[in-house]
Design a protein around this motif. Structure first.
Motif, PDB file in Angstrom:
ATOM      1  N   ARG A 185      43.505 128.616  43.866  1.00 28.31           N
ATOM      2  CA  ARG A 185      43.517 127.237  44.153  1.00 28.31           C
ATOM      3  C   ARG A 185      42.286 126.557  44.951  1.00 28.31           C
ATOM      4  N   ALA A 186      41.946 127.362  46.073  1.00 25.40           N
ATOM      5  CA  ALA A 186      40.553 126.690  46.527  1.00 25.40           C
ATOM      6  C   ALA A 186      39.422 126.512  45.672  1.00 25.40           C
ATOM      7  N   MET A 187      39.293 127.474  44.881  1.00 25.59           N
ATOM      8  CA  MET A 187      38.320 127.468  43.726  1.00 25.59           C
ATOM      9  C   MET A 187      38.322 126.312  42.921  1.00 25.59           C
ATOM     10  N   ARG A 188      39.624 126.106  42.374  1.00 27.86           N
ATOM     11  CA  ARG A 188      39.742 125.096  41.531  1.00 27.86           C
ATOM     12  C   ARG A 188      39.426 123.380  42.171  1.00 27.86           C
ATOM     13  N   VAL A 189      39.762 123.441  43.468  1.00 25.65           N
ATOM     14  CA  VAL A 189      39.472 122.417  44.173  1.00 25.65           C
ATOM     15  C   VAL A 189      38.137 122.129  44.211  1.00 25.65           C
ATOM     16  N   LYS A 190      37.220 123.000  44.610  1.00 30.68           N
ATOM     17  CA  LYS A 190      35.677 123.131  44.738  1.00 30.68           C
ATOM     18  C   LYS A 190      35.029 122.686  43.297  1.00 30.68           C
ATOM     19  N   LEU A 191      35.546 123.289  42.319  1.00 33.67           N
ATOM     20  CA  LEU A 191      35.112 122.972  41.063  1.00 33.67           C
ATOM     21  C   LEU A 191      35.468 121.361  40.610  1.00 33.67           C
ATOM     22  N   ALA A 192      36.575 120.987  41.096  1.00 32.89           N
ATOM     23  CA  ALA A 192      36.805 119.441  40.754  1.00 32.89           C
ATOM     24  C   ALA A 192      35.856 118.663  41.684  1.00 32.89           C
TER      25      ALA A 192
END
Length: 217
Positions: A191-198
């Motif tokens: 989930r944190a990785m997806r936030v960083k990607l966004a």
């Protein structure tokens, strides 16, 4: 018809094992070893169950039950051993790997891939997921019904090609600890990785760096 008879034979056998577990370990409304035995063999094919000696079936399930009793939070418990009559009360032609871990995706695939990497043949894999409650020290306080809350925990019993060299057992343990750590990191971090990607996509959209549109995309 033959399949039905096999299922009936398995159900009768597991019922005997569960009753024996309750008798030998003592009755408990919250920590029922008989219920664990039933869950342990629930998804194992009938032919596989009835082909194994009843004493070995009982000992394998109770060994996993004992491993379930205490586990540090967020930490897998792993035991790798060659059962003997004197030490364990049963014998097995294979090396036994027991794992208790928080239930999460990719566990079976990751563990079996690591075992394959070590050129180990998996002869039997039993993998129930049970719901449990623990106290702050990690001690099991309740084995829950599926609809009665609790946290899901994965219990694995794996039999692999026999390994008699202590260094080999240590290497397998270290490999499994590393793989399970990777799985936990991936599951915890996605989930944190997806936030960083966004965030990175939003930054590119906002700043329009001097690059071709195809590269930005």
């Amino acid at each position: 018809m033959m399949l039905e008879r096999s299922e009936q034979a398995k159900n009768s056998l597991v019922a005997r094992l569960a009753a024996r577990a309750r008798k030998e370990a003592g009755q408990s409304k919250t920590r029922d070893p008989g219920l664990f035995v039933e869950r342990f063999y629930a998804r194992v094919p009938a032919d596989a169950v009835i082909a194994i000696d009843e004493g070995a079936l009982f000992a394998a399930a109770l060994s996993a039950w004992r491993l379930l009793q205490v586990r540090k939070p967020d930490t897998p418990t792993i035991r790798i051993f060659n059962p003997t009559s004197d030490a364990d009360g049963w014998t097995c032609a294979h090396t036994v790997i027991e794992i208790v871990n928080d239930d999460m995706p990719f566990l079976v695939d990751s563990v079996t891939a690591e075992l394959n990497r070590n050129e180990l043949t998996v002869h039997l894999l039993i993998h129930p997921v049970v719901r449990v409650k623990r106290d702050k020290t990690g001690k099991l306080t309740q084995l829950c019904d599926d609809d009665a809350g609790g946290a899901g925990e994965s219990v694995m019993h794996i039999q692999v090609t026999e390994q008699n060299v202590p260094e080999a057992l240590k290497r397998i343990q270290q490999g499994l600890e590393s793989v399970l750590g990777d799985v936990r990191a991936a599951v915890d971090d996605w989930r944190a990785m997806r936030v960083k990607l966004a965030d990175a996509i939003a930054e590119l959209d906002a700043t329009h760096p001097p690059l071709p549109a195809g590269e930005i995309e």
